[in-house]
Design a protein around this motif. Structure first.
Motif, PDB file in Angstrom:
ATOM      1  N   ALA A  34      -6.032  -1.852  -7.304  1.00 13.25           N
ATOM      2  CA  ALA A  34      -4.712  -2.345  -6.910  1.00 13.25           C
ATOM      3  C   ALA A  34      -3.753  -1.158  -6.828  1.00 13.25           C
ATOM      4  N   VAL A  35      -3.311  -0.841  -5.619  1.00 14.43           N
ATOM      5  CA  VAL A  35      -2.459   0.337  -5.425  1.00 14.43           C
ATOM      6  C   VAL A  35      -0.997  -0.051  -5.678  1.00 14.43           C
ATOM      7  N   SER A  36      -0.505   0.411  -6.823  1.00 17.86           N
ATOM      8  CA  SER A  36       0.816  -0.026  -7.293  1.00 17.86           C
ATOM      9  C   SER A  36       1.916   0.984  -6.995  1.00 17.86           C
ATOM     10  N   LYS A  37       1.610   1.982  -6.171  1.00 21.96           N
ATOM     11  CA  LYS A  37       2.619   3.009  -5.843  1.00 21.96           C
ATOM     12  C   LYS A  37       3.879   2.363  -5.281  1.00 21.96           C
ATOM     13  N   ARG A  38       5.004   2.921  -5.702  1.00 22.54           N
ATOM     14  CA  ARG A  38       6.317   2.430  -5.260  1.00 22.54           C
ATOM     15  C   ARG A  38       6.559   0.957  -5.594  1.00 22.54           C
ATOM     16  N   GLU A  57      -2.380   5.065  -8.276  1.00 21.15           N
ATOM     17  CA  GLU A  57      -1.072   5.678  -8.040  1.00 21.15           C
ATOM     18  C   GLU A  57      -1.298   6.959  -7.248  1.00 21.15           C
ATOM     19  N   ASN A  58      -0.306   7.352  -6.466  1.00 23.95           N
ATOM     20  CA  ASN A  58      -0.503   8.558  -5.655  1.00 23.95           C
ATOM     21  C   ASN A  58       0.440   9.701  -6.023  1.00 23.95           C
ATOM     22  N   ARG A  59       1.381   9.463  -6.941  1.00 23.76           N
ATOM     23  CA  ARG A  59       2.298  10.544  -7.314  1.00 23.76           C
ATOM     24  C   ARG A  59       2.391  10.667  -8.825  1.00 23.76           C
ATOM     25  N   LEU A  79      -6.036   8.167  -9.727  1.00 23.11           N
ATOM     26  CA  LEU A  79      -5.159   8.956  -8.862  1.00 23.11           C
ATOM     27  C   LEU A  79      -5.746   8.976  -7.454  1.00 23.11           C
ATOM     28  N   ILE A  80      -4.919   8.594  -6.465  1.00 27.65           N
ATOM     29  CA  ILE A  80      -5.408   8.522  -5.084  1.00 27.65           C
ATOM     30  C   ILE A  80      -4.641   9.449  -4.145  1.00 27.65           C
ATOM     31  N   GLY A  81      -3.708  10.229  -4.681  1.00 29.13           N
ATOM     32  CA  GLY A  81      -2.889  11.102  -3.825  1.00 29.13           C
ATOM     33  C   GLY A  81      -3.105  12.564  -4.142  1.00 29.13           C
ATOM     34  N   LEU A 161     -17.743   9.623  -3.112  1.00 26.91           N
ATOM     35  CA  LEU A 161     -16.877  10.151  -2.058  1.00 26.91           C
ATOM     36  C   LEU A 161     -15.712   9.205  -1.778  1.00 26.91           C
ATOM     37  N   MET A 162     -14.646   9.769  -1.256  1.00 23.76           N
ATOM     38  CA  MET A 162     -13.469   8.985  -0.866  1.00 23.76           C
ATOM     39  C   MET A 162     -13.006   9.441   0.507  1.00 23.76           C
ATOM     40  N   ALA A 163     -12.470   8.521   1.310  1.00 18.98           N
ATOM     41  CA  ALA A 163     -11.904   8.928   2.598  1.00 18.98           C
ATOM     42  C   ALA A 163     -10.709   8.071   2.976  1.00 18.98           C
ATOM     43  N   ILE A 164      -9.795   8.697   3.701  1.00 19.79           N
ATOM     44  CA  ILE A 164      -8.690   8.011   4.367  1.00 19.79           C
ATOM     45  C   ILE A 164      -8.879   8.285   5.861  1.00 19.79           C
ATOM     46  N   PRO A 165      -9.590   7.393   6.565  1.00 21.16           N
ATOM     47  CA  PRO A 165      -9.874   7.655   7.976  1.00 21.16           C
ATOM     48  C   PRO A 165      -8.598   7.611   8.819  1.00 21.16           C
ATOM     49  N   GLY A 204     -11.358   1.893   2.496  1.00 17.84           N
ATOM     50  CA  GLY A 204     -10.817   0.591   2.867  1.00 17.84           C
ATOM     51  C   GLY A 204      -9.484   0.361   2.184  1.00 17.84           C
ATOM     52  N   MET A 205      -8.492  -0.090   2.985  1.00 16.12           N
ATOM     53  CA  MET A 205      -7.146  -0.367   2.492  1.00 16.12           C
ATOM     54  C   MET A 205      -6.770  -1.787   2.934  1.00 16.12           C
ATOM     55  N   SER A 206      -5.500  -2.125   2.817  1.00 19.73           N
ATOM     56  CA  SER A 206      -5.095  -3.518   3.060  1.00 19.73           C
ATOM     57  C   SER A 206      -5.637  -4.117   4.359  1.00 19.73           C
ATOM     58  N   HIS A 207      -5.564  -3.352   5.448  1.00 18.39           N
ATOM     59  CA  HIS A 207      -5.886  -3.986   6.730  1.00 18.39           C
ATOM     60  C   HIS A 207      -7.354  -3.854   7.131  1.00 18.39           C
ATOM     61  N   VAL A 220     -12.263  -0.536  -3.185  1.00 17.15           N
ATOM     62  CA  VAL A 220     -11.317  -0.710  -2.079  1.00 17.15           C
ATOM     63  C   VAL A 220      -9.909  -0.562  -2.633  1.00 17.15           C
ATOM     64  N   ARG A 221      -9.090   0.207  -1.924  1.00 11.68           N
ATOM     65  CA  ARG A 221      -7.748   0.546  -2.398  1.00 11.68           C
ATOM     66  C   ARG A 221      -6.727  -0.309  -1.656  1.00 11.68           C
ATOM     67  N   VAL A 222      -6.255  -1.337  -2.307  1.00 10.92           N
ATOM     68  CA  VAL A 222      -5.399  -2.315  -1.627  1.00 10.92           C
ATOM     69  C   VAL A 222      -4.010  -2.326  -2.255  1.00 10.92           C
ATOM     70  N   GLY A 223      -3.000  -2.011  -1.458  1.00 11.45           N
ATOM     71  CA  GLY A 223      -1.621  -1.989  -1.935  1.00 11.45           C
ATOM     72  C   GLY A 223      -0.808  -3.132  -1.373  1.00 11.45           C
ATOM     73  N   SER A 224      -0.322  -2.958  -0.137  1.00  8.53           N
ATOM     74  CA  SER A 224       0.647  -3.910   0.422  1.00  8.53           C
ATOM     75  C   SER A 224       0.107  -5.334   0.548  1.00  8.53           C
ATOM     76  N   ALA A 225      -1.174  -5.510   0.821  1.00  6.44           N
ATOM     77  CA  ALA A 225      -1.708  -6.874   0.938  1.00  6.44           C
ATOM     78  C   ALA A 225      -1.617  -7.614  -0.393  1.00  6.44           C
ATOM     79  N   PRO A 229       4.958  -5.539   1.146  1.00  8.48           N
ATOM     80  CA  PRO A 229       5.304  -4.264   1.800  1.00  8.48           C
ATOM     81  C   PRO A 229       6.107  -3.359   0.885  1.00  8.48           C
ATOM     82  N   ARG A 230       5.886  -2.047   1.019  1.00  7.89           N
ATOM     83  CA  ARG A 230       6.666  -1.072   0.252  1.00  7.89           C
ATOM     84  C   ARG A 230       7.925  -0.743   1.016  1.00  7.89           C
ATOM     85  N   LEU A 231       9.080  -0.850   0.356  1.00  5.79           N
ATOM     86  CA  LEU A 231      10.348  -0.629   1.059  1.00  5.79           C
ATOM     87  C   LEU A 231      10.652   0.857   1.149  1.00  5.79           C
TER      88      LEU A 231
HETATM   89  C1  LIG Z   1      -0.989   3.762  -0.227  1.00 10.13           C
HETATM   90  C2  LIG Z   1      -2.438   4.010  -0.231  1.00 10.13           C
HETATM   91  C3  LIG Z   1      -3.358   2.949  -0.153  1.00 10.13           C
HETATM   92  C4  LIG Z   1      -2.945   1.494  -0.035  1.00 10.13           C
HETATM   93  O1  LIG Z   1      -2.422   1.256   1.245  1.00 10.13           O
HETATM   94  P1  LIG Z   1      -2.136  -0.253   1.745  1.00 10.13           P
HETATM   95  O2  LIG Z   1      -2.236  -0.140   3.218  1.00 10.13           O
HETATM   96  O3  LIG Z   1      -0.798  -0.611   1.253  1.00 10.13           O
HETATM   97  O4  LIG Z   1      -3.210  -1.102   1.175  1.00 10.13           O
HETATM   98  C5  LIG Z   1      -4.708   3.251  -0.201  1.00 10.13           C
HETATM   99  N1  LIG Z   1      -5.140   4.529  -0.307  1.00 10.13           N
HETATM  100  C6  LIG Z   1      -4.295   5.571  -0.386  1.00 10.13           C
HETATM  101  C7  LIG Z   1      -4.843   6.944  -0.514  1.00 10.13           C
HETATM  102  C8  LIG Z   1      -2.922   5.349  -0.352  1.00 10.13           C
HETATM  103  O5  LIG Z   1      -2.095   6.405  -0.418  1.00 10.13           O
END
Ligand SMILES: *Cc1c(COP(=O)(O)O)cnc(C)c1O
Length: 231
Positions: A34-38, A57-59, A79-81, A161-165, A204-207, A220-225, A229-231
């Motif tokens: 659960a990505v709780s950043k912001r 968290e990313n920061r 830590l994901i950032g 391994l981790m990726a942000i495609p 994999g993220m929210s969408h 799976v790293r899911v934040g906004s879903a 949404p993060r303001l």
């Molecule tokens: C913010 C973030 C996410 C979550 O993104 P959402 O689209 O809100 O699910 C996942 N991975 C990383 C590395 C992020 O920075």
């Protein structure tokens, strides 16, 4: 009416379950981060009350405030950032796993800074699967060498391994990148490098998390879903 975090969490867990079924995988093989950043500590507390235990968290600065505020031993923080050298001393105390290990110099700095009393830090090698110049991570061609180098560091344990495609609203456009990361993990696994494993695939993220699960994601790293949404 906005739905509660508990309701949304249950819906996401159900979608994870369905994706696992489609892929012929057990639901236990995928964990939700659960990505709780912001988002405020109160949102984390609500998710904890509903049974969620992994948080991303990313920061560092935000994590240094939020983690003590949540102050719950059930929570496991990842830590994901990107991590700057001067923040490593905090990161090794706050996090159970670092998904964003993106250079060998960061690896040796982490290895040096792990407190003697803690167990090895779990790390994932971040891979720049889309070879995007603005994104950090190892080039796919560097991953084998990186895995060998980090395997020699006594205080780090490579778990996968981790990726942000590259971003694309259509998960089908992202699928080849998920598949490439899974194949790369298999390739590294086949090298049987002592002291490392390739059991975790953070993708994999929210969408697009369902698509990532179909391609083998274990985290799976899911934040906004989940949190909105993060303001
Ligand atoms: C913010 C973030 C996410 C979550 O993104 P959402 O689209 O809100 O699910 C996942 N991975 C990383 C590395 C992020 O920075």
């Amino acid at each position: 009416m906005s739905s509660s975090i508990a309701d949304t969490l249950a819906q996401i867990e159900e979608r994870i379950h369905q994706a696992c079924q489609r892929a012929g995988r057990s639901s236990e093989s995928v964990r939700l981060l659960a990505v709780s950043k912001r988002k405020p500590a109160a949102d984390v507390t609500a998710a904890l009350a509903a049974g969620q235990t992994l948080f991303g968290e990313n920061r560092i600065q935000e994590a240094r405030e939020k983690i003590p505020e949540v102050n719950d031993p059930r929570a496991e923080w990842h830590l994901i950032g990107p991590l700057q050298r001067n923040k490593v001393k905090y990161a090794v105390k706050l996090f159970h796993m670092v998904h964003s290990l993106d250079s060998l110099s960061l690896a040796s700095e982490l290895d040096k800074r792990i407190p003697q009393e803690r167990t090895p830090l779990s790390v994932l090698l971040q891979v720049n699967v889309g070879r995007e110049p603005q994104k950090s991570g190892f080039d796919p061609s560097e991953v084998e060498e990186a895995a060998r180098a980090v395997s020699e560091m006594a205080n780090l344990r490579v778990c996968g391994l981790m990726a942000i495609p590259p971003y694309d609203p259509d998960p089908e456009a992202v699928r080849p990148h998920f598949r490439a990361l899974a194949e790369l993990a298999k390739k590294v696994d086949n090298l049987s490098i002592s002291g490392i494993s390739m059991e975790e695939l953070s993708m994999g993220m929210s969408h697009d998390f369902e698509c990532a699960i179909e391609e083998g994601a274990t985290l799976v790293r899911v934040g906004s879903a989940l949190f909105g949404p993060r303001l």
